[in-house]
Motif scaffolding. Structure first.
Motif, short mmCIF file in Angstrom:
data_model
loop_
_atom_site.label_atom_id
_atom_site.label_comp_id
_atom_site.label_asym_id
_atom_site.label_seq_id
_atom_site.Cartn_x
_atom_site.Cartn_y
_atom_site.Cartn_z
N ALA A 1 42.85 63.15 35.10
CA ALA A 1 42.20 62.68 36.11
C ALA A 1 42.87 61.15 36.02
N PHE A 2 43.44 60.56 37.05
CA PHE A 2 44.26 59.23 36.96
C PHE A 2 43.85 58.27 38.09
N ARG A 3 43.76 57.10 37.73
CA ARG A 3 43.58 55.97 38.69
C ARG A 3 44.54 54.71 38.44
N ALA A 4 45.32 54.80 39.53
CA ALA A 4 46.32 53.45 39.18
C ALA A 4 45.81 52.33 39.95
N LEU A 5 45.54 51.14 39.36
CA LEU A 5 45.15 50.00 39.78
C LEU A 5 46.20 49.42 40.63
N ALA A 6 46.39 49.48 41.73
CA ALA A 6 47.62 48.89 42.38
C ALA A 6 47.47 47.46 42.80
N ALA A 7 48.27 46.84 42.12
CA ALA A 7 47.77 45.06 42.16
C ALA A 7 49.17 44.41 42.97
N PRO A 8 48.79 43.40 43.39
CA PRO A 8 49.88 42.39 44.01
C PRO A 8 50.15 41.36 42.79
N THR A 9 50.72 40.28 43.01
CA THR A 9 51.19 39.38 42.13
C THR A 9 49.57 38.77 41.75
N PHE A 10 49.82 38.55 40.31
CA PHE A 10 48.45 38.08 39.74
C PHE A 10 48.37 36.60 39.90
N MET A 11 47.03 35.85 40.24
CA MET A 11 46.87 34.44 40.22
C MET A 11 47.55 33.98 38.89
N ASP A 12 47.10 34.79 37.76
CA ASP A 12 47.29 34.02 36.68
C ASP A 12 48.74 33.86 36.23
N ASN A 13 49.57 34.40 36.88
CA ASN A 13 51.06 34.06 36.79
C ASN A 13 51.38 32.46 36.94
N VAL A 14 50.44 31.84 37.67
CA VAL A 14 50.58 30.41 37.82
C VAL A 14 50.53 29.69 36.65
N LEU A 15 49.81 30.30 35.63
CA LEU A 15 49.52 29.52 34.48
C LEU A 15 51.27 29.42 33.69
N PHE B 1 41.51 32.21 45.14
CA PHE B 1 42.35 31.46 44.57
C PHE B 1 41.76 30.20 44.03
N ARG B 2 41.16 29.55 45.05
CA ARG B 2 40.33 28.38 44.62
C ARG B 2 39.29 28.25 43.62
N GLN B 3 38.73 29.52 43.51
CA GLN B 3 37.47 29.74 42.44
C GLN B 3 38.45 29.80 41.06
N TRP B 4 39.49 30.81 41.13
CA TRP B 4 40.53 30.92 39.84
C TRP B 4 40.98 29.58 39.38
N CYS B 5 41.44 28.65 40.65
CA CYS B 5 42.03 27.41 40.10
C CYS B 5 40.91 26.50 39.32
N GLU B 6 39.70 26.53 39.88
CA GLU B 6 38.72 25.68 39.04
C GLU B 6 38.30 26.31 38.16
N ASP B 7 38.24 27.51 37.63
CA ASP B 7 37.78 28.17 36.52
C ASP B 7 39.08 28.13 35.31
N THR B 8 40.19 28.44 35.90
CA THR B 8 41.15 28.68 34.90
C THR B 8 42.28 27.80 35.06
N LEU B 9 42.82 27.50 35.96
CA LEU B 9 44.13 26.60 36.16
C LEU B 9 43.75 25.16 35.82
N LYS B 10 42.74 24.47 36.36
CA LYS B 10 42.31 23.21 36.16
C LYS B 10 41.87 22.85 34.74
N PRO B 11 41.38 23.47 34.03
CA PRO B 11 41.19 23.54 32.31
C PRO B 11 42.58 23.51 31.64
N ALA B 12 43.20 24.62 32.03
CA ALA B 12 44.85 24.77 31.54
C ALA B 12 45.62 23.52 31.90
N VAL B 13 45.58 22.90 32.95
CA VAL B 13 46.34 21.87 33.27
C VAL B 13 45.96 20.45 32.55
#
Length: 297
Positions: free
Chosen positions: A138-152, A282-294
């Protein structure tokens, strides 16, 4: 027994953390167990090695009910087909041999578009899905677009130059998803023993954004101007080859970008359920992840 591959990677460690919140035994395949926290090592069974090694997966899948399959990045592989299908073939054989019941992997959008057969990494990813599904699991492929996390990958460029680069046209709006949302969907499937059959699960995120849109959001969150700059394909090629990527993997990246430019990621219409399953903006991801990384760069 749930088996997690790539448990120290960006997506894999998030899947592992969420699965450990359940009540099922967990086994991980990891090259370097020292990269697991002490708490995690105490709660999982560890199989050391590469999940591309036939000897490792035949041990790891013994008694497995579910497997989370995630490829490592091999930029030096001769081709995308080798990196995806070649790497996965021993695991597919082990899944069949041990009668693994369910498999969840991270794949890509585009199967039902005209570009699926010439989309580089995506084409190889879809072939990997077929290889796994053909084992009878039994198989499920999580079909994803570009990851927000690639901006890191561009944190220092964003901080020092106020720029964000990609090869996609600046005004082309495409879906983008946070890896934490992918991990949530994956963990839910791994902990659920009731589903059967084969299907794709699009993980689209809640909105489509262009490079210019993303740069505007980054600017607002960071409080400093950041501009999106489209780079030509030959510049990306030079950068990838210069950093050690093979010719085959470089061409696969360029082919994928061309396919995305032409509509590869637009074959699935977003529904309210997609936004519920993958809610991070994307705004929430930037607040939570990108801003602290920068700030830490």
């Amino acid at each position: 027994m749930i088996v997690i591959t790539a448990p120290t990677g960006n997506i894999g460690h998030q899947v592992l953390d969420k699965v450990l919140a359940g009540d099922q035994p967990v086994r991980v395949i990891v090259r370097d167990p020292a990269k697991l926290s002490t708490d995690v090592r105490d709660r999982v069974e560890v199989i050391q090695g590469s999940h591309g090694d036939p000897r490792v997966v035949i041990r790891a899948f013994d008694g497995a009910d579910a497997v989370f399959w995630l490829l490592p990045t091999d930029r030096r592989a001769a081709s995308a087909d080798e990196a995806y299908v070649g790497f996965t073939r021993p695991a597919a054989e082990a899944m069949r041999a041990h009668g693994v019941k369910r498999v969840v992997d991270v794949s890509a959008l585009g199967r039902d578009t005209p570009y699926a057969g010439r989309a580089g990494h995506v084409t190889a990813s879809l072939a990997m899905d077929d290889l796994i599904a053909d084992t009878g699991v039994a198989f499920r492929a999580l079909a994803a677009p570009t990851f927000m996390d690639n901006v890191l990958r561009q944190v220092r460029v964003i901080k020092e130059q106020g720029m964000y680069f990609d090869v996609i046209s600046p005004d082309l709006r495409l879906p983008t998803v946070a890896t934490r949302d992918i991990a949530t969907v994956a963990a839910r499937l791994l902990l659920d023993a009731t589903w059967t059959g084969r299907d794709e699960v699009p993980v689209l995120g809640p909105e489509d954004l262009s490079g210019n849109d993303m740069a505007a959001v980054i600017s607002e969150v960071l409080g400093t101007p950041v501009k999106y700059q489209q780079m030509p394909g030959h510049a990306l090629r030079d950068r990838l080859i210069g950093s050690g990527a093979s010719e085959g993997m470089t061409q696969a990246m360029l082919d994928m970008a061309t396919a995305k430019e032409n509509g590869l990621d637009k074959g699935i219409a977003r529904t309210p359920q997609h936004a519920i399953d993958t809610p991070t903006t994307f705004r929430q991801w930037c607040e939570d992840t990108l801003k602290p990384a920068v700030q830490a760069a």
